[in-house]
Design a protein around this motif. Structure first.
Motif, mmCIF file in Angstrom:
data_model
loop_
_atom_site.group_PDB
_atom_site.id
_atom_site.type_symbol
_atom_site.label_atom_id
_atom_site.label_comp_id
_atom_site.label_asym_id
_atom_site.label_seq_id
_atom_site.Cartn_x
_atom_site.Cartn_y
_atom_site.Cartn_z
ATOM 1 N N ALA A 1 0.942 -1.217 -0.109
ATOM 2 C CA ALA A 1 -0.006 0.005 0.115
ATOM 3 C C ALA A 1 0.909 1.195 0.119
ATOM 4 O O ALA A 1 0.446 2.362 -0.470
ATOM 5 N N SER A 2 2.144 1.259 0.764
ATOM 6 C CA SER A 2 3.009 2.282 0.752
ATOM 7 C C SER A 2 3.864 2.379 -0.623
ATOM 8 O O SER A 2 4.792 3.381 -0.707
ATOM 9 N N GLY A 3 3.594 1.367 -1.713
ATOM 10 C CA GLY A 3 4.480 1.630 -2.612
ATOM 11 C C GLY A 3 6.030 1.144 -2.801
ATOM 12 O O GLY A 3 6.767 1.465 -3.633
ATOM 13 N N ILE A 4 6.058 0.415 -1.568
ATOM 14 C CA ILE A 4 7.513 -0.262 -1.498
ATOM 15 C C ILE A 4 7.751 -1.661 -2.120
ATOM 16 O O ILE A 4 7.067 -2.569 -1.776
ATOM 17 N N PRO A 5 8.659 -1.668 -3.111
ATOM 18 C CA PRO A 5 8.608 -2.902 -3.753
ATOM 19 C C PRO A 5 8.883 -4.089 -3.004
ATOM 20 O O PRO A 5 9.895 -4.117 -2.126
ATOM 21 N N LYS B 1 18.787 2.284 1.142
ATOM 22 C CA LYS B 1 18.499 2.951 2.565
ATOM 23 C C LYS B 1 17.623 3.870 2.812
ATOM 24 O O LYS B 1 16.650 4.016 3.687
ATOM 25 N N GLN B 2 16.961 4.498 1.620
ATOM 26 C CA GLN B 2 15.896 5.386 1.572
ATOM 27 C C GLN B 2 14.527 4.556 1.680
ATOM 28 O O GLN B 2 13.728 4.916 2.541
ATOM 29 N N ALA B 3 14.620 3.382 1.057
ATOM 30 C CA ALA B 3 13.476 2.370 1.090
ATOM 31 C C ALA B 3 13.571 1.983 2.545
ATOM 32 O O ALA B 3 12.118 1.692 3.006
#
Length: 357
Positions: A151-155, A286-288
């Motif tokens: 839902a947060s768009g994180i693969p 890191k940002q993910a």
């Protein structure tokens, strides 16, 4: 200088009981005793709590022989906020209480990492190192974690779930073939340290893998097999400030599966610090990791695991809210590689818990 009392909890009714003992021993060997006063609380596999006196060595905690000590005192973490600590019974003086300022749960897996201890600490009004009730519970359930990540768009890897009460192996094999393809990984939805995980090459191996995974609970997760470097990112902080380790760690298992033994017992894993990745890919991971940490509302610490793909992209594997502190554990290695000493790391985690309240 008044020292805060830190209750270090270890053991517990969990498949990761042994690892918990090693984590507690590492914490106790490195905690800054000029600043913190540790109280050591051991929980047996049957769920009985004991206060360990100062004469019990970290070696006895690590190997489990602490349970044979004749001078153990029964202990209860009281949910009554007036007590604000432990109720103790030694069989001679009756019950008495000792105040606890913060709890450091050196507990992994069920009944320690899943919101159980965090809820008890919340009832008692005692700050607790690590994530709170909701984040701990959600991250312990891999299916819930993946729902929020998606839902947060994180693969993350494509996945399915199956439950014991609705189990239909033949129908599930057909769905896997259509939606995920083979091979897949079958794992308990709510267990850690690769306990009960199997790599399944095709339909004929599915039932045995499900039998293994269902031993840990009523729900299992089936994930597509992702080909990529296994990398891990250490994350630390509360809501206002979240930071990652300056480098990522790369795991290269010598076994076909990075399982419990490979992680903790036999050393059959090569570790690379920093991970052998292009700088741009490392920075994106890191940002993910920070995005996942915030989306799941983590606090204190977490280890976020990824697959780094050959095309420069990434796929988030899982989030561990109480990663180990053993001598071969990646989370402390990453943070120490980023410039913190082990005692400083423990102090920072305790301070974050006190700040969160």
């Amino acid at each position: 200088m008044n020292k805060n009392t830190v209750a270090v909890l270890f053991g517990g009714v969990s498949s990761e009981h042994e690892v918990s003992r090693l984590t507690a021993a590492s914490i106790l060997e490195n905690i800054d005793r000029q600043r913190w006063n540790p109280l050591v609380v051991g929980i047996t596999r049957e769920g009985t709590w004991f206060l360990c006196h100062e004469g019990i060595t970290t070696a006895a905690i690590a190997d489990g022989s602490w349970e044979q000590d004749p001078d153990l005192s029964h202990a209860i973490l009281s949910p009554d906020r007036e007590h604000h600590g432990l109720l103790l019974l030694d069989g001679k003086a009756g019950w008495w209480r000792t105040q606890v300022d913060v709890i450091f749960p050196a507990l992994h897996g069920k009944n320690g990492e899943d919101g159980s201890i965090q809820g008890l600490a919340q009832l008692a009004g005692i700050p607790c190192v690590g994530c709170g009730v909701a984040a701990s519970a959600v991250c312990m359930d891999k299916a819930l974690t993946k729902t929020i990540l998606t839902a947060s768009g994180i693969p993350n890897a494509r996945w399915l779930t199956a439950t014991r009460e609705a189990r239909d192996d033949e129908a599930l094999a057909g769905t896997i073939g259509k939606e995920l393809g083979w091979p897949v990984f079958v794992k308990p939805a709510s267990d850690g340290s690769s306990v009960g995980v199997s790599r399944v090459q095709g339909p004929k191996d599915l039932s045995a893998a499900l039998d293994t995974a269902f031993q840990s609970g009523r729900k299992v997760l089936i994930e597509e097999a992702v080909t990529g470097a296994e990398v891990e990112c250490a994350v630390m902080g509360n809501h206002t400030k979240v930071e990652t380790s300056s480098v990522l760690g790369e795991i290269v298992p010598k076994r076909a599966l990075y399982d419990y033994e490979g992680k903790y017992l036999d050393g059959s894993t090569d570790l690379y610090l920093p991970a052998r990745l292009p700088r741009e890919q490392s920075e994106a991971i890191k940002q993910a990791a920070i995005a996942a940490y915030r989306a799941l509302e983590c606090t204190g610490l977490a280890r976020v695991d990824f697959f780094a793909l050959a095309d420069g992209s990434y796929c988030l594997n899982e989030v561990n809210t109480l990663p180990g502190f053993t001598s071969i554990s990646m989370w402390p290695k990453l943070m120490m590689a980023s410039g913190m000493t082990y005692p400083e790391l423990i102090t920072r985690l305790i301070t974050l818990a006190l700040e969160e309240g």
